[in-house]
Structures are given as structure tokens and as C-alpha cells.
Scaffold this active site. Structure first.
Site, PDB file in Angstrom:
ATOM      1  N   CYS A 234       2.469 -17.891  54.795  1.00  0.00           N
ATOM      2  CA  CYS A 234       2.972 -19.216  54.419  1.00  0.00           C
ATOM      3  C   CYS A 234       2.124 -19.655  53.243  1.00  0.00           C
ATOM      4  CB  CYS A 234       2.842 -20.202  55.579  1.00  0.00           C
ATOM      5  SG  CYS A 234       3.174 -21.897  55.072  1.00  0.00           S
ATOM      6  N   CYS A 237       1.287 -23.825  53.417  1.00  0.00           N
ATOM      7  CA  CYS A 237       0.410 -24.425  54.437  1.00  0.00           C
ATOM      8  C   CYS A 237       0.047 -23.354  55.459  1.00  0.00           C
ATOM      9  CB  CYS A 237       1.038 -25.670  55.078  1.00  0.00           C
ATOM     10  SG  CYS A 237       2.726 -25.481  55.650  1.00  0.00           S
ATOM     11  N   SER A 238       0.506 -23.479  56.696  1.00  0.00           N
ATOM     12  CA  SER A 238       0.165 -22.468  57.695  1.00  0.00           C
ATOM     13  C   SER A 238       1.289 -22.334  58.714  1.00  0.00           C
ATOM     14  CB  SER A 238      -1.153 -22.824  58.377  1.00  0.00           C
ATOM     15  OG  SER A 238      -1.087 -24.145  58.881  1.00  0.00           O
ATOM     16  N   CYS A 239       2.549 -22.331  58.237  1.00  0.00           N
ATOM     17  CA  CYS A 239       3.692 -22.148  59.136  1.00  0.00           C
ATOM     18  C   CYS A 239       3.518 -20.824  59.873  1.00  0.00           C
ATOM     19  CB  CYS A 239       5.006 -22.115  58.355  1.00  0.00           C
ATOM     20  SG  CYS A 239       5.377 -23.650  57.518  1.00  0.00           S
TER      21      CYS A 239
END
Lengths: 327, 94
Positions: A234, A237-239
Site C-alpha cells: 500500500c 498508507c498501510s491498507c
């Protein structure tokens, strides 16, 4: 216009040159688990949406990479609460002071763990240092933990969330979510019809075996094959499919992994020990919106006759993100 | 669901600048690809981020790009690909 001006902010890192990836993934501290649980409870109850949280994190400017991941989340949560009048700064300060005071216990001399001797079933037994978990630095919680406690307490007092919601979320991240992906893969390795269903419609297939994912996002399963290697990142962000795999490892959230996978996947994979030949396609999935990805690794050849329980024990998280393949 | 694009349509990602929250990474803007699948309809994240009460519901697509077309100096193989999700208002017909 040069590329740099198109960047939306410090979070938009895809394509940057960066340093080698730090593959260490230290165990989360209690305050990190607490901050994570609060954020997930608040967004799953739609008190504050994921995109509001992302937006306010992106607005942190230079502080974005100067403070840690969980501190960043906490600060953006606090800013949104102020913006949405969930509480005012004065109430927050008051509750935070109370939380700090509660934690301010007098220091006492603890016994040397190595010298603790007691009886186990009547037999004298002494403990080793390694039997005890200690804080690496010997320091107390970071300041943002008290922010998190204060935000939680105010939300609880207003009836928006409960103490149990947070405790349940911490427990699910520790004990439930990390095992689900392994169960699903073991089933797909054992049952061809389930495998087909999983690849066609992952969320329904997973629900069919009794796993109801607590997520608004859809899930897509990509099977590794001799022709194609899949890997997930991702960049914004940090999906990550948290309700299927648990918390993303530190490296998944790192600037170096996020910036590099999209433009030099072979080099990144080599850092994980995965060598992909030139004549095999690498397909990078930048998980940037409403889909979450589960990579289905090939079943190892030496597992004939194994049952699902045995198989699930050899499924590793790294396979399901696509950074490594089973041997 | 009314969608502007269908599977295998050639698309180009709009090259405009965004100033607020947006899920279209800058590196993919202006790049050409194809629609890999139609994912369904989702609330517009650009509006949710700003706390809109009734964000518009818009189609989301998974798009496929050739890595050699995305990066000028791509050093990997010519067959490598990249896939990501793009909301309809960021896509144009090629």
C-alpha cells in the site's frame, strides 16, 4: 510539471528511491496494541471514518515521518475529535492529567528474577532471566499512550464505545485475526472447489467456512502460479487485510517497502530471499482503496496426505503478502 | 450500476493535481492502462475524508498497467505489471 509537484503529501511515496528494508518485526507493545484497537473500534463503528483518519494523518506535514506510526494515528484521531466537537481541548487536558497521575506509581525494588526460587510440585525450581518479559529500555509508556487513554475514556463516558470493545479488539488482533488467513489457505490447499470459489469471490467463500470478516472492504484472492508472482503493497498508507492476517508487520508499513515495491519489485523480493526469474511476470498490487488482497501460495509438494490442521501450521504470513514462497 | 468503462477498456489516469485527500497515487497519474475489473460502487473517499454527510457513490475499477510504461527507467522484465484501484472520476477514455 515535474513529478514532485504532483505528490499529495509525505504519505505519497510510491516510486521514491529509498534504503534497504528493515526486516525486523518487533512484537507490539501494549500501548501500540491499545492505540491500534481504539482506532479500529472507532472506525468500525463509523464514529470517525478511515478516510478522515487518513486525511488528518496526511495533514501532519513534516511530522509525518518524524513520529511513529501509532503516534501519528493517535494525533490525527485527537485532531478529528476536536474538529468534530467530540470533546474540547480543556476536557482532554483534564482527563489526560488524570491518566498520567494514575500511572505514576512509586518505584519499588524488584527482586532479581534469577534469584527467585520456589517449589514446583515440591521440587525447588529457580527461574532464568529469559522467563521474564521486560521492557527493553526500562522506560514507561510514551506520552501518546496517555493521549490514547484520554480519548478512549472520553468516548466511553459519552457512550460512543465501551471498554469491552477495546479489550475485544486487542484480543482479536492477538488471537483470532492472524490465524484466519492460515485456515483459509489450508482449506484452499485441501479442497479444489473451495479454491475456485476463493479466487472467484473471496469474501463470500471465506464467509461460507464460517469466518465473517469485520471489514467494509472487499477481498480479492490472487493465486501464485508458475507464470506470475503476486506481491502486495500500500503506497499511500498501510491498507492490509487485518481481519484476515492480523496487524501488518513493521516493514509493510515502512517508507522503504512502500516506496520501492512498485518500481523495483525484483530487488525488494530478493531482500526477502525470493528470487524471481526474468521470464516470470511480477504483478504488483498497490492496495490503495476499497479492496484488500490475499495471495494464495502454492501447496508445498511434500505435504501429501496432510490434513487441514497440519497444513495451516506451515502457512506463513509472508506467503500471504507475496514476499516469500513456501520452499 | 451505470459505469463509464468495462473490462479491457483502454484508459488513461487523469494527470491533474489534487490538494486534499485522494486515493490516486501521484506516480500513476497520466499513465495508460486497461480496466482489469469493475469492483462495484463505493462512497467517494475524497468526500468522506472531509466528513460529508452524504458522500457520492461512485464506481471503482481495478486497472492494469505495464511496468515499462509506468516507470521511465524500469529495470525489471517487460512482462511485469502493476494493478491498482482507481475511482471513475480519475479515469479518461484513451
Amino acid at each position: 510539471m515535474s513529478k514532485i509537484y504532483k505528490k499529495m503529501g509525505p504519505h505519497d511515496v510510491g516510486g521514491e528511491n529509498s534504503i534497504p528494508i528493515d526486516l525486523n518485526d518487533p512484537e507490539m507493545t501494549h500501548w501500540e496494541k491499545y492505540a491500534n484497537a481504539l482506532r479500529i473500534v472507532v472506525s468500525s463503528k463509523r464514529i470517525i471514518t478511515l478516510d478522515e483518519l487518513r486525511y488528518h494523518t496526511e495533514k501532519l506535514g513534516d511530522a509525518y515521518f518524524e513520529i511513529g506510526y501509532f503516534e501519528r494515528n493517535c494525533l490525527s484521531l485527537h485532531n478529528i475529535c476536536l474538529n468534530k466537537n467530540i470533546y474540547g481541548q480543556e476536557l482532554f487536558n483534564e482527563v489526560k492529567l488524570k491518566k498520567v497521575a494514575e500511572f505514576d506509581v512509586p518505584k519499588i525494588d524488584l527482586p532479581d528474577p534469577k534469584k527467585i526460587e520456589h517449589l514446583h510440585d515440591g521440587v525447588p525450581h529457580s527461574h532464568e532471566q529469559s522467563d521474564f518479559q521486560e521492557d527493553e529500555t526500562g522506560e514507561g509508556p510514551p506520552d501518546y499512550y496517555f493521549d490514547t487513554l484520554a480519548i478512549a475514556e472520553i468516548m466511553i463516558s459519552k457512550g460512543l464505545i465501551t471498554k469491552e470493545d477495546i479489550a475485544q479488539k486487542i484480543d482479536q488482533f492477538d488471537n483470532v485475526f492472524p490465524n484466519r488467513g492460515k485456515t483459509v489457505v489450508a482449506r484452499a490447499w485441501s479442497d479444489q472447489n473451495f479454491r475456485k470459489y476463493l479466487i472467484k469471490d473471496a469474501k463470500s467463500a471465506i464467509s461460507d467456512i464460517g469466518i465473517k470478516l469485520e471489514t467494509f472492504a472487499d477481498v480479492i484472492c490472487m493465486p501464485q502460479s508458475p507464470q506470475t508472482h503476486h506481491i502486495v503493497v500500500c503506497t499511500l498508507c498501510s491498507c492490509y487485510p487485518r481481519t484476515l492476517l492480523g496487524m501488518p508487520p513493521s516493514w509493510y508499513k515502512s517508507r522503504s517497502y512502500r516506496s520501492r515495491v512498485v518500481h523495483e519489485p525484483r530487488k525488494v523480493l530478493a531482500e526477502f530471499g525470493t528470487i524471481v526469474p526474468e521470464n516470470k511476470e511480477i504483478k504488483v498490487h498497490d492496495s490503495n482503496a476499497d479492496m484488500r488482497y490475499l495471495i494464495l501460495p502454492p501447496r508445498p509438494s511434500n505435504t501429501d496426505g496432510w490434513n487441514e490442521d497440519q497444513l495451516s501450521k506451515i502457512v506463513e504470513r509472508d506467503y500471504l503478502v507475496g514476499v516469500r514462497l513456501p520452499d | 450500476m451505470k459505469t463509464k468503462f468495462k473490462i479491457n477498456d483502454s484508459i488513461i489516469v487523469d494527470d491533474r493535481v489534487s490538494t486534499s485527500h485522494c486515493r490516486t497515487p501521484s506516480y500513476i497519474r497520466g499513465k495508460e492502462g486497461i480496466v482489469e475489473r469493475v469492483c462495484g460502487e463505493f462512497p467517494n473517499p475524497e468526500e468522506i475524508a472531509l466528513s460529508y454527510d452524504n458522500p457520492s457513490i461512485i464506481p471503482l475499477y481495478r486497472c492494469r498497467f505495464k511496468q515499462a510504461h509506468v516507470w521511465k527507467n524500469y529495470k525489471g522484465s517487460n512482462i511485469d505489471t502493476l494493478e491498482l484501484e482507481i475511482y471513475e472520476h480519475w479515469l479518461k477514455k484513451k
